[in-house]
Write a protein that holds these residues in place. Structure first.
Motif, mmCIF file in Angstrom:
data_model
loop_
_atom_site.group_PDB
_atom_site.id
_atom_site.type_symbol
_atom_site.label_atom_id
_atom_site.label_comp_id
_atom_site.label_asym_id
_atom_site.label_seq_id
_atom_site.Cartn_x
_atom_site.Cartn_y
_atom_site.Cartn_z
ATOM 1 N N ASP A 54 -8.737 1.061 115.757
ATOM 2 C CA ASP A 54 -8.883 -0.390 115.836
ATOM 3 C C ASP A 54 -10.141 -0.959 115.191
ATOM 4 O O ASP A 54 -10.313 -2.174 115.164
ATOM 5 N N ARG A 55 -11.047 -0.104 114.725
ATOM 6 C CA ARG A 55 -12.301 -0.625 114.173
ATOM 7 C C ARG A 55 -12.967 0.408 113.270
ATOM 8 O O ARG A 55 -12.696 1.597 113.358
ATOM 9 N N ASP A 56 -13.860 -0.097 112.449
ATOM 10 C CA ASP A 56 -14.714 0.770 111.658
ATOM 11 C C ASP A 56 -15.830 1.253 112.562
ATOM 12 O O ASP A 56 -16.433 0.451 113.281
ATOM 13 N N ASP A 57 -16.094 2.513 112.569
ATOM 14 C CA ASP A 57 -17.160 3.038 113.406
ATOM 15 C C ASP A 57 -18.263 3.562 112.497
ATOM 16 O O ASP A 57 -18.496 2.989 111.445
ATOM 17 N N PHE A 58 -18.908 4.657 112.823
ATOM 18 C CA PHE A 58 -20.029 5.118 112.020
ATOM 19 C C PHE A 58 -19.639 6.274 111.109
ATOM 20 O O PHE A 58 -18.622 6.925 111.282
ATOM 21 N N ILE A 59 -20.495 6.509 110.122
ATOM 22 C CA ILE A 59 -20.352 7.636 109.211
ATOM 23 C C ILE A 59 -21.702 8.342 109.129
ATOM 24 O O ILE A 59 -22.731 7.778 109.509
ATOM 25 N N GLY A 60 -21.691 9.570 108.632
ATOM 26 C CA GLY A 60 -22.939 10.292 108.500
ATOM 27 C C GLY A 60 -22.775 11.563 107.708
ATOM 28 O O GLY A 60 -21.719 11.828 107.120
ATOM 29 N N GLU A 61 -23.837 12.355 107.710
ATOM 30 C CA GLU A 61 -23.860 13.654 107.052
ATOM 31 C C GLU A 61 -24.483 14.661 108.005
ATOM 32 O O GLU A 61 -25.503 14.371 108.647
ATOM 33 N N ILE A 62 -23.888 15.836 108.083
ATOM 34 C CA ILE A 62 -24.381 16.876 108.984
ATOM 35 C C ILE A 62 -25.697 17.431 108.440
ATOM 36 O O ILE A 62 -25.768 17.849 107.288
ATOM 37 N N LEU A 63 -26.729 17.447 109.279
ATOM 38 C CA LEU A 63 -28.049 17.945 108.896
ATOM 39 C C LEU A 63 -28.354 19.320 109.480
ATOM 40 O O LEU A 63 -29.039 20.120 108.847
ATOM 41 N N ALA A 64 -27.882 19.589 110.701
ATOM 42 C CA ALA A 64 -28.139 20.873 111.357
ATOM 43 C C ALA A 64 -27.025 21.177 112.341
ATOM 44 O O ALA A 64 -26.562 20.278 113.051
ATOM 45 N N VAL A 65 -26.590 22.424 112.354
ATOM 46 C CA VAL A 65 -25.581 22.887 113.302
ATOM 47 C C VAL A 65 -26.011 24.270 113.774
ATOM 48 O O VAL A 65 -25.987 25.228 113.014
ATOM 49 N N GLU A 66 -26.429 24.345 115.039
ATOM 50 C CA GLU A 66 -26.864 25.603 115.633
ATOM 51 C C GLU A 66 -26.212 25.744 117.011
ATOM 52 O O GLU A 66 -26.851 25.512 118.029
ATOM 53 N N PRO A 67 -24.900 26.108 117.028
ATOM 54 C CA PRO A 67 -24.191 26.198 118.304
ATOM 55 C C PRO A 67 -24.837 27.245 119.212
ATOM 56 O O PRO A 67 -25.243 28.285 118.721
ATOM 57 N N PRO A 68 -24.919 27.015 120.491
ATOM 58 C CA PRO A 68 -24.566 25.777 121.193
ATOM 59 C C PRO A 68 -25.777 24.939 121.555
ATOM 60 O O PRO A 68 -25.740 24.197 122.532
ATOM 61 N N HIS A 69 -26.856 25.033 120.795
ATOM 62 C CA HIS A 69 -28.100 24.396 121.239
ATOM 63 C C HIS A 69 -28.602 23.212 120.433
ATOM 64 O O HIS A 69 -29.417 22.432 120.930
#
Length: 159
Positions: A54-69
């Protein structure tokens, strides 16, 4: 020019793995992020999009992914991007807190030291507590928080 930041911390009766999965799985996010499905392949440098019917929300780019912390990404709207405004940055840190809970801290940075930056900090200061309360409720009870308007959850179809 100095930079403003917004910090929010809560404690959730859950595991770091489950909180991280809830932050990165569309079937979870649509239940606590105002109905938006956060979609990405969750690799550094990849795009992120909050998809809502129903709406435009946000966009972005992944900077860091260190599961699960740890998880971090840029955060902006399409209109802000088109206007040439720099995105802000959101970082989630998940750490143990006793035997039954985790500490979730959100640090949202990159807000300018101007009137627009003050408005943006005020807006995220209203948004993050509602989103995190809904996340906490979902993980602790198994049910979405019945939130009004823009914060209303969507429940995935039963498969």
């Amino acid at each position: 020019m100095t930079e403003r930041a917004y910090v929010y911390t809560t404690y959730i009766r859950s595991t770091a793995d489950l909180v991280f999965r809830a932050l990165t799985t569309p079937e979870f996010t649509m239940q606590y992020w105002g109905g938006a499905e956060l979609t990405s392949d969750w690799r550094v440098g990849s795009p992120l999009e909050a998809v809502h019917p129903d709406r435009d929300d946000f966009i972005g780019e992944i900077l860091a992914v260190e599961p699960p912390h740890r998880l971090s990404y840029t955060f902006t709207g399409r209109a802000e991007q088109a206007a040439g405004r720099a995105p802000t940055v959101v970082e989630f840190t998940i750490s143990g807190f006793g035997e039954e809970a985790v500490k979730l801290q959100i640090v949202h940075t990159g807000f300018g030291d101007d009137e627009q930056g003050a408005r943006d900090v005020r807006d995220v200061g209203e948004g993050w507590p509602a989103i995190v309360a809904a996340l906490k409720t979902l993980l602790e009870t198994g049910r979405p928080l019945a939130s009004p308007g823009h914060f209303a959850p969507r429940v995935p179809a039963t498969r």
